[in-house]
Design an enzyme around this catalytic site. Sequence first.
Site, PDB file in Angstrom:
ATOM      1  N   LYS A   1       0.847  -1.193   0.000  1.00  0.00           N
ATOM      2  CA  LYS A   1       0.000   0.000   0.000  1.00  0.00           C
ATOM      3  C   LYS A   1       0.881   1.240   0.000  1.00  0.00           C
ATOM      4  O   LYS A   1       2.003   1.156   0.519  1.00  0.00           O
ATOM      5  CB  LYS A   1      -0.961   0.022   1.183  1.00  0.00           C
ATOM      6  CG  LYS A   1      -0.398  -0.278   2.568  1.00  0.00           C
ATOM      7  CD  LYS A   1       0.727   0.470   3.166  1.00  0.00           C
ATOM      8  CE  LYS A   1       0.648   1.936   3.354  1.00  0.00           C
ATOM      9  NZ  LYS A   1       1.913   2.503   3.970  1.00  0.00           N
TER      10      LYS A   1
ATOM     11  N   TYR B   1      -4.832   4.039   6.081  1.00  0.00           N
ATOM     12  CA  TYR B   1      -5.344   3.116   7.115  1.00  0.00           C
ATOM     13  C   TYR B   1      -6.604   3.688   7.775  1.00  0.00           C
ATOM     14  O   TYR B   1      -7.559   2.959   8.044  1.00  0.00           O
ATOM     15  CB  TYR B   1      -4.291   2.872   8.197  1.00  0.00           C
ATOM     16  CG  TYR B   1      -3.137   2.021   7.747  1.00  0.00           C
ATOM     17  CD1 TYR B   1      -3.303   0.654   7.514  1.00  0.00           C
ATOM     18  CD2 TYR B   1      -1.874   2.560   7.568  1.00  0.00           C
ATOM     19  CE1 TYR B   1      -2.236  -0.135   7.103  1.00  0.00           C
ATOM     20  CE2 TYR B   1      -0.800   1.780   7.156  1.00  0.00           C
ATOM     21  CZ  TYR B   1      -0.993   0.436   6.928  1.00  0.00           C
ATOM     22  OH  TYR B   1       0.059  -0.340   6.524  1.00  0.00           O
TER      23      TYR B   1
HETATM   24  P1  NAD Z   1      12.383   1.837   2.459  1.00  0.00           P
HETATM   25  O1  NAD Z   1      12.870   3.189   2.054  1.00  0.00           O
HETATM   26  O2  NAD Z   1      12.885   1.300   3.746  1.00  0.00           O
HETATM   27  O3  NAD Z   1      12.719   0.785   1.311  1.00  0.00           O
HETATM   28  C1  NAD Z   1      12.520   1.078  -0.057  1.00  0.00           C
HETATM   29  C2  NAD Z   1      13.355   0.127  -0.899  1.00  0.00           C
HETATM   30  O4  NAD Z   1      13.213   0.506  -2.265  1.00  0.00           O
HETATM   31  C3  NAD Z   1      14.870   0.211  -0.576  1.00  0.00           C
HETATM   32  O5  NAD Z   1      15.398  -1.087  -0.562  1.00  0.00           O
HETATM   33  C4  NAD Z   1      15.434   1.002  -1.738  1.00  0.00           C
HETATM   34  O6  NAD Z   1      16.778   0.649  -2.038  1.00  0.00           O
HETATM   35  C5  NAD Z   1      14.507   0.573  -2.879  1.00  0.00           C
HETATM   36  N1  NAD Z   1      14.480   1.540  -3.975  1.00  0.00           N
HETATM   37  C6  NAD Z   1      14.572   1.210  -5.286  1.00  0.00           C
HETATM   38  N2  NAD Z   1      14.546   2.295  -6.055  1.00  0.00           N
HETATM   39  C7  NAD Z   1      14.457   3.353  -5.227  1.00  0.00           C
HETATM   40  C8  NAD Z   1      14.409   4.754  -5.441  1.00  0.00           C
HETATM   41  N3  NAD Z   1      14.414   5.290  -6.673  1.00  0.00           N
HETATM   42  N4  NAD Z   1      14.341   5.561  -4.372  1.00  0.00           N
HETATM   43  C9  NAD Z   1      14.282   5.046  -3.103  1.00  0.00           C
HETATM   44  N5  NAD Z   1      14.328   3.696  -2.837  1.00  0.00           N
HETATM   45  C10 NAD Z   1      14.416   2.874  -3.890  1.00  0.00           C
HETATM   46  O7  NAD Z   1      10.790   1.891   2.439  1.00  0.00           O
HETATM   47  P2  NAD Z   1       9.793   0.887   3.158  1.00  0.00           P
HETATM   48  O8  NAD Z   1       9.414   1.458   4.472  1.00  0.00           O
HETATM   49  O9  NAD Z   1      10.325  -0.495   3.119  1.00  0.00           O
HETATM   50  O10 NAD Z   1       8.495   1.029   2.218  1.00  0.00           O
HETATM   51  C11 NAD Z   1       8.400   0.361   0.973  1.00  0.00           C
HETATM   52  C12 NAD Z   1       6.922   0.191   0.605  1.00  0.00           C
HETATM   53  O11 NAD Z   1       6.305  -0.601   1.593  1.00  0.00           O
HETATM   54  C13 NAD Z   1       6.127   1.496   0.555  1.00  0.00           C
HETATM   55  O12 NAD Z   1       5.200   1.458  -0.483  1.00  0.00           O
HETATM   56  C14 NAD Z   1       5.411   1.550   1.887  1.00  0.00           C
HETATM   57  O13 NAD Z   1       4.176   2.249   1.840  1.00  0.00           O
HETATM   58  C15 NAD Z   1       5.186   0.080   2.145  1.00  0.00           C
HETATM   59  N6  NAD Z   1       5.120  -0.216   3.590  1.00  0.00           N
HETATM   60  C16 NAD Z   1       4.040  -0.879   4.054  1.00  0.00           C
HETATM   61  C17 NAD Z   1       3.926  -1.158   5.396  1.00  0.00           C
HETATM   62  C18 NAD Z   1       2.740  -1.929   5.901  1.00  0.00           C
HETATM   63  O14 NAD Z   1       2.545  -1.990   7.109  1.00  0.00           O
HETATM   64  N7  NAD Z   1       1.960  -2.555   5.041  1.00  0.00           N
HETATM   65  C19 NAD Z   1       4.916  -0.730   6.274  1.00  0.00           C
HETATM   66  C20 NAD Z   1       6.022  -0.071   5.777  1.00  0.00           C
HETATM   67  C21 NAD Z   1       6.115   0.188   4.417  1.00  0.00           C
END
Ligand code: NAD
Length: 377
Positions: free
Chosen positions: A148, A233
């Site tokens: 999401k 949410y």
């Molecule tokens: P994060 O920044 O920790 O991770 C993002 C990942 O994408 C990294 O590994 C990064 O290297 C990669 N990436 C690839 N291309 C990129 C770019 N151009 N710029 C930045 N990063 C790039 O983020 P996250 O917290 O893991 O979130 C990722 C997704 O998961 C989001 O869509 C977020 O909404 C979702 N999420 C959902 C929940 C949930 O509870 N369902 C919780 C956290 C995150």
Amino acid sequence: MKNTDIFSITHKASRRSFLQSAGTMALGASFLPWLAESSQAENLLQDNKPLGIALVGLGYYSAHQLAPALQQTKFCKLTGIVTGTPSKATEWEKKYTIPKKNIYDYKTIDRIADNKDIDIVYIVLPNSMHAEYTIRALQAGKHVICEKPMAVSVKECQQMIDAAKKANRQLSIGYRLHYTPHHQEVMKYGREKTFGKVKIVETSDGFKIGDPNQWRLKKALAGGGAMMDIGIYALQGSRYTVGEEPVSVWAQEFKTDSVKFKEVDETILWQLKFPGGAVANSSCSYAAGLERLFATCEDGWFEMGPCYGYGAIKGRTSKGDMNLPQLNHQAAQMDDFAQCILTNKPTRTPGEEGLKDMRVIEAIYRSIETGKVVPLS
Ligand code: NAD
């Protein structure tokens, strides 16, 4: 039974002894269909291995929530990764014993089509990358879970749904709360009018965001701010508490730090009107902690809080505490999707559900822009 974890129970005990255990009685009737499907999927698993999942994007959520949850799942397991960072590839290869042939980067990801170890691709990238990588994974013939918010526009959501139909594969959105007993109970209260008709709902989700340079604060990668990330949410909570789709929305945005939140929204307050007469008053923020769902009905009330984080969910009603088991949200969500694929049943959080949220989010931004109530017909 303390700290009940339905998955650890099902792993350890046979289905029969599980059904006979006193703990199961406490789980309630809503779990019985789940057990039947679980048993059907278990039979299919006797011949087949657990379905293989490849995580795309190894950031916080993959590393600290999904990969650990995949150590608890029964119907699926971590078999592949897609990363643009070679050091992460080496680290994950060792930590999770992932064969080199199952490790991809963003250029080679389409070759996943030839990999029989991978049945499901899980997109865990910044929001504006969801549509492209979901569609590529579907075109590679894989089932997909996309985090999401599903995408950054209704148009992209529709393209993803169309791609899933064309590929004849399932697309599920990572709405983990739909797989928790507490949120399922609240959906049931709304549907069955346990406390009478829902009249007014209040939902809110927020936290103080740190690093000012992260992608969540860049419009091109995040699509929006608090609303896209966590407001979703609170929005979902009101939709499934009432059990209807809203007919109009009115929203206001507030900013206290115009430098940090130059590109995206910091705090949004909005009101939804539902066709049956219920109204929702909701908020989200990147500047303050908020975590609540409250509904007042004709003959009582119910509420949850905390209710959107990964930990234990607490709930109360006008009749007393909600006494429901806690479980690992992500393990429940991924195992449910694997069972849907094994038993050929639709996921309970399909792309269409993600699109419904995005439709309201677009209307919220339009309302802020125009200062007017926006109809959602
Ligand atoms: P994060 O920044 O920790 O991770 C993002 C990942 O994408 C990294 O590994 C990064 O290297 C990669 N990436 C690839 N291309 C990129 C770019 N151009 N710029 C930045 N990063 C790039 O983020 P996250 O917290 O893991 O979130 C990722 C997704 O998961 C989001 O869509 C977020 O909404 C979702 N999420 C959902 C929940 C949930 O509870 N369902 C919780 C956290 C995150």
